[in-house]
Motif scaffolding. Structure first.
Motif, PDB file in Angstrom:
ATOM      1  N   GLY A 446       0.830  -1.191   0.000  1.00  0.00           N
ATOM      2  CA  GLY A 446       0.000   0.000   0.000  1.00  0.00           C
ATOM      3  C   GLY A 446       0.870   1.247   0.000  1.00  0.00           C
ATOM      4  N   SER A 447       0.217   2.416   0.163  1.00  0.00           N
ATOM      5  CA  SER A 447       0.921   3.673  -0.063  1.00  0.00           C
ATOM      6  C   SER A 447       0.682   4.677   1.060  1.00  0.00           C
ATOM      7  N   TYR A 448       1.730   5.481   1.357  1.00  0.00           N
ATOM      8  CA  TYR A 448       1.563   6.601   2.292  1.00  0.00           C
ATOM      9  C   TYR A 448       2.381   7.792   1.807  1.00  0.00           C
ATOM     10  N   ASP A 449       2.086   8.957   2.384  1.00  0.00           N
ATOM     11  CA  ASP A 449       2.788  10.192   2.055  1.00  0.00           C
ATOM     12  C   ASP A 449       3.948  10.353   3.022  1.00  0.00           C
ATOM     13  N   TYR A 450       5.171  10.257   2.517  1.00  0.00           N
ATOM     14  CA  TYR A 450       6.334  10.300   3.403  1.00  0.00           C
ATOM     15  C   TYR A 450       6.562  11.690   3.996  1.00  0.00           C
ATOM     16  N   LEU A 451       5.933  12.729   3.424  1.00  0.00           N
ATOM     17  CA  LEU A 451       6.139  14.089   3.932  1.00  0.00           C
ATOM     18  C   LEU A 451       5.416  14.309   5.258  1.00  0.00           C
ATOM     19  N   ASP A 452       4.184  13.789   5.392  1.00  0.00           N
ATOM     20  CA  ASP A 452       3.458  13.960   6.654  1.00  0.00           C
ATOM     21  C   ASP A 452       3.116  12.636   7.329  1.00  0.00           C
ATOM     22  N   ASP A 453       3.594  11.531   6.763  1.00  0.00           N
ATOM     23  CA  ASP A 453       3.430  10.189   7.337  1.00  0.00           C
ATOM     24  C   ASP A 453       1.974   9.712   7.330  1.00  0.00           C
ATOM     25  N   SER A 454       1.105  10.344   6.519  1.00  0.00           N
ATOM     26  CA  SER A 454      -0.299   9.942   6.472  1.00  0.00           C
ATOM     27  C   SER A 454      -0.511   8.874   5.402  1.00  0.00           C
ATOM     28  N   VAL A 455      -1.434   7.968   5.652  1.00  0.00           N
ATOM     29  CA  VAL A 455      -1.760   6.923   4.687  1.00  0.00           C
ATOM     30  C   VAL A 455      -2.506   7.534   3.505  1.00  0.00           C
ATOM     31  N   TYR A 456      -2.151   7.120   2.293  1.00  0.00           N
ATOM     32  CA  TYR A 456      -2.838   7.570   1.085  1.00  0.00           C
ATOM     33  C   TYR A 456      -4.275   7.065   1.142  1.00  0.00           C
ATOM     34  N   VAL A 457      -5.227   7.987   1.027  1.00  0.00           N
ATOM     35  CA  VAL A 457      -6.623   7.658   1.284  1.00  0.00           C
ATOM     36  C   VAL A 457      -7.163   6.601   0.320  1.00  0.00           C
ATOM     37  N   SER A 458      -6.622   6.542  -0.904  1.00  0.00           N
ATOM     38  CA  SER A 458      -7.120   5.586  -1.886  1.00  0.00           C
ATOM     39  C   SER A 458      -6.377   4.255  -1.874  1.00  0.00           C
ATOM     40  N   SER A 459      -5.387   4.118  -1.027  1.00  0.00           N
ATOM     41  CA  SER A 459      -4.620   2.872  -0.976  1.00  0.00           C
ATOM     42  C   SER A 459      -5.539   1.698  -0.670  1.00  0.00           C
ATOM     43  N   GLY A 460      -5.423   0.631  -1.455  1.00  0.00           N
ATOM     44  CA  GLY A 460      -6.288  -0.532  -1.285  1.00  0.00           C
ATOM     45  C   GLY A 460      -6.151  -1.159   0.091  1.00  0.00           C
ATOM     46  N   ARG A 461      -7.274  -1.612   0.628  1.00  0.00           N
ATOM     47  CA  ARG A 461      -7.301  -2.184   1.970  1.00  0.00           C
ATOM     48  C   ARG A 461      -7.679  -3.662   1.932  1.00  0.00           C
ATOM     49  N   GLY A 462      -7.223  -4.374   2.922  1.00  0.00           N
ATOM     50  CA  GLY A 462      -7.585  -5.765   3.086  1.00  0.00           C
ATOM     51  C   GLY A 462      -8.819  -5.888   3.962  1.00  0.00           C
ATOM     52  N   PRO A 463      -9.117  -7.091   4.436  1.00  0.00           N
ATOM     53  CA  PRO A 463      -8.422  -8.331   4.125  1.00  0.00           C
ATOM     54  C   PRO A 463      -8.934  -8.907   2.821  1.00  0.00           C
ATOM     55  N   THR A 464      -8.432 -10.086   2.455  1.00  0.00           N
ATOM     56  CA  THR A 464      -9.005 -10.804   1.330  1.00  0.00           C
ATOM     57  C   THR A 464     -10.337 -11.416   1.757  1.00  0.00           C
ATOM     58  N   THR A 465     -11.101 -11.909   0.810  1.00  0.00           N
ATOM     59  CA  THR A 465     -12.403 -12.469   1.170  1.00  0.00           C
ATOM     60  C   THR A 465     -12.293 -13.748   1.993  1.00  0.00           C
ATOM     61  N   ASP A 466     -11.121 -14.381   1.985  1.00  0.00           N
ATOM     62  CA  ASP A 466     -10.943 -15.564   2.839  1.00  0.00           C
ATOM     63  C   ASP A 466     -10.149 -15.235   4.098  1.00  0.00           C
ATOM     64  N   GLY A 467     -10.061 -13.937   4.438  1.00  0.00           N
ATOM     65  CA  GLY A 467      -9.529 -13.546   5.737  1.00  0.00           C
ATOM     66  C   GLY A 467      -8.034 -13.366   5.827  1.00  0.00           C
ATOM     67  N   VAL A 541      -1.115   1.580  17.698  1.00  0.00           N
ATOM     68  CA  VAL A 541      -1.838   1.024  16.559  1.00  0.00           C
ATOM     69  C   VAL A 541      -1.684  -0.492  16.588  1.00  0.00           C
ATOM     70  N   ILE A 542      -2.755  -1.225  16.399  1.00  0.00           N
ATOM     71  CA  ILE A 542      -2.711  -2.689  16.407  1.00  0.00           C
ATOM     72  C   ILE A 542      -2.257  -3.173  15.036  1.00  0.00           C
ATOM     73  N   TYR A 543      -1.264  -4.049  15.020  1.00  0.00           N
ATOM     74  CA  TYR A 543      -0.739  -4.634  13.773  1.00  0.00           C
ATOM     75  C   TYR A 543      -0.831  -6.150  13.844  1.00  0.00           C
ATOM     76  N   PRO A 544      -1.015  -6.820  12.671  1.00  0.00           N
ATOM     77  CA  PRO A 544      -1.279  -6.229  11.362  1.00  0.00           C
ATOM     78  C   PRO A 544      -2.698  -5.680  11.293  1.00  0.00           C
ATOM     79  N   ASN A 545      -2.910  -4.734  10.365  1.00  0.00           N
ATOM     80  CA  ASN A 545      -4.243  -4.203  10.159  1.00  0.00           C
ATOM     81  C   ASN A 545      -4.529  -4.091   8.667  1.00  0.00           C
ATOM     82  N   THR A 546      -5.765  -3.783   8.340  1.00  0.00           N
ATOM     83  CA  THR A 546      -6.195  -3.838   6.939  1.00  0.00           C
ATOM     84  C   THR A 546      -5.747  -2.635   6.124  1.00  0.00           C
ATOM     85  N   ILE A 547      -5.181  -1.612   6.772  1.00  0.00           N
ATOM     86  CA  ILE A 547      -4.756  -0.405   6.061  1.00  0.00           C
ATOM     87  C   ILE A 547      -3.250  -0.400   5.838  1.00  0.00           C
ATOM     88  N   GLU A 548      -2.481  -0.680   6.892  1.00  0.00           N
ATOM     89  CA  GLU A 548      -1.021  -0.628   6.826  1.00  0.00           C
ATOM     90  C   GLU A 548      -0.365  -2.008   6.775  1.00  0.00           C
TER      91      GLU A 548
END
Length: 562
Positions: A446-467, A541-548
């Motif tokens: 996935g993608s984030y903005d290294y300038l402000d450390d924010s996650v790119y809002v359109s970055s694809g998220r999980g999980p897969t349909t089988d978890g 932040v709890i890891y792993p997560n569906t965004i990062e």
């Protein structure tokens, strides 16, 4: 009799079978079979009644035949943020990608760009397979032209390089990714260095999707689209090139599709999974940019019950498909209501037979095809196609015929394939990673903005349909600078940029592991484990997560903890 254009109008059906191909081809002499990867073949159906009859017999005999699926593009001091550039002049043993190939399956490359040349004006590109130029296809393939390192060097000596190697990157996406991953200005004039500046480069320039496929999937005019059979062939070619050159390879895939169950069962995902065990190969995949597109809906329907959902159709929308996937062993049916109130009542299941409905008060034609069971997943798939849809809110009602958990997913086509205002009214931003990023063992980024450390809002998220938890990690993909064809620099936003940066980190990891003897049998699964172990994680932040996934790419920490 069907009049089928020889240029792949009804061709390139993919066959995935463990039956001996010679045995199959002898029974269907009018069809043309071409291997594009182990146990995967493209089938060309020439024009004519005999070929059409043979193909219909074959399709009814072999389960795993599908039409090609269209894929689109998922597009940087970003290297410092991921602790990559620190290794370029590391006092205890620098890592610059020397002895490693980074391969791309993309839009091509501007081989004349200074970033891809050595100081003596020779090329760092070991091969270009341009699928769009006829004349000199690679061994085992029937289309495109291959240009070797020697060919490219001859071109660079010429006052007219394109007269010798006519391959160009008209889009710019491939040139940009290659520059981020492996660009290196050795003239001292551009002051630009990619993540693996000494790596060799290989490029497969994909041919565009055929008009037949564009029409089937109702893809917006002018939007770049490519077929999964050509992508698979490109990946397979890069693997062969790695063996031929006797160099490890990192393969960067910056394309994706919403068509499929999103659980690793698509043919391209099955192939990538088989490569994940191969030594000296690392596959990196962009997560896609569907997180905020409104193109995914997840619902639950009870036994004998129903659930209704709305799709807003944009004013300029000319047509689009919807893809419904149902968890095993559930079974559902659907009905549809137009913005003007016309209703197509509950449509019965007739497996694999398209059922079309022309709305009397509107120009719209609705076609529904049930696939039950789907040979790839064993579950249920429903294709819904709207041609000339009336703008406004369409209502889809799902009925639970056989229900265990009642879960179903619906995807609209990816960003760019349809109008931006065509979207679900109540979308689910999760499970928006594009295929093949939903494959379990590839490194999905996935993608984030290294300038402000924010996650790119359109970055694809999980999980897969089988978890399965995806993405695996995120990397810089916003405000990243890279080269343009013809010279100069630009910025792209998206997860393909993040995949290119991660591919450069994987090349340095491969150099450290294989060439420096720390992990001689490095493969995708090992590399994935090392990179997610060292990923930088945010406090609280709890890891792993569906965004990062497991966190932000950090090569230095990954190698130190390997």
């Amino acid at each position: 009799m069907a009049t089928i254009d020889q240029q792949f109008i009804l061709s390139n059906f993919i066959l995935s079978s463990f039956t001996d191909i010679q045995t199959i081809s002898r029974g269907f002499p009018s069809l043309q079979f071409e291997s594009i990867a182990p146990n995967i073949y493209a089938i060309t159906v020439p024009a004519g009644e005999q070929a059409e009859r043979e193909f219909n017999i074959l399709r009814n005999t072999v389960n795993f035949i599908t039409s090609p699926i269209p894929y689109g593009l998922s597009a940087v001091p970003a290297l410092s943020a991921s602790n990559i550039s620190q290794f370029h002049n590391y006092p205890y043993g620098e890592l610059r990608g020397n002895g490693i190939i980074i391969g791309f399956v993309d839009t091509g490359i501007d081989y004349t760009n200074t970033l891809f040349k050595n100081a003596d004006n020779t090329t760092r590109i070991v091969s270009i397979w341009d699928q769009t130029i006829s004349g000199n296809p690679p061994s085992g393939y029937s289309y495109g032209s291959v240009y070797t390192q020697q060919d490219i060097n001859e071109a660079l000596k010429s006052p007219d390089p394109l007269a010798i190697v006519p391959s160009q990157d008209e889009n710019g996406h491939g040139t940009f990714l290659a520059g981020i991953a492996a660009g290196n200005d050795q003239t001292g004039t551009l002051d630009y260095t990619g993540g693996a500046p000494d790596a060799a480069i290989a490029m497969v320039k994909l041919r565009p999707a055929s008009e037949y496929i564009r029409d089937i999937f109702l893809i917006n005019t002018g939007e770049p689209a490519y077929q999964n059979n050509d992508i698979i062939a490109g990946i397979s070619y890069l693997v062969r090139l790695s063996l031929q050159e006797r160099k490890p390879i990192v393969i960067c895939i910056g394309l994706g599709s919403n068509y499929g169950a999103h659980n690793g069962t698509e043919i391209i995902e099955d192939y990538i999974s088989s490569l994940s065990l191969a030594a000296n190969i690392i596959v990196v995949i962009a997560a896609g940019n569907e997180g905020s597109s409104g193109h995914h809906y997840k619902g639950t329907v009870g036994s004998g019950g129903s659930e209704s959902l709305e799709v807003n159709v944009g004013v300029k929308e000319t047509g689009f498909p919807m893809f419904v996937w149902v968890d095993i062993p559930n079974k559902i049916t659907v009905s549809i209501k137009s913005p003007l109130g016309q209703v197509i009542e509950k449509i019965p299941i007739v497996p694999r037979i398209p059922q079309s409905f022309k709305l009397n008060l509107e120009e719209t034609t609705v076609t529904v095809t049930y696939f039950y069971p789907d040979p790839l997943t064993g579950g249920q798939k429903i294709d819904i196609r709207l041609e000339k849809p009336t703008p406004g809110l369409w209502t889809l009602t799902v009925y639970g015929d056989i229900v265990i958990n009642g879960i179903f997913h619906i995807w609209l086509p990816r960003r760019g394939f349809i109008q931006s205002d065509t979207r679900f009214l109540r979308p689910d931003p999760e499970t928006t990673i594009e295929i093949p990023g939903t494959e379990q063992f590839g490194i999905t980024v996935g993608s984030y903005d290294y300038l402000d450390d924010s996650v790119y809002v359109s970055s694809g998220r999980g999980p897969t349909t089988d978890g399965i938890m995806k993405p695996d990690l995120i990397a810089p993909g916003v405000n990243v600078q890279g080269p343009m064809p013809g010279g100069g620099f630009t910025t792209y936003v998206g997860t393909s940029t993040a995949a290119a940066i991660t591919s450069s980190a994987a090349a340095l990891l491969m150099e450290w592991g294989v060439l420096k003897g720390n992990f001689p049998n490095m493969n995708t699964r090992i590399a994935r484990s090392i990179l997610i172990r060292g990923a930088r994680r945010q406090p609280n932040v709890i890891y792993p997560n569906t965004i990062e996934g497991y966190g932000r790419l950090d090569l230095q920490a990954s190698i130190s903890r390997a």
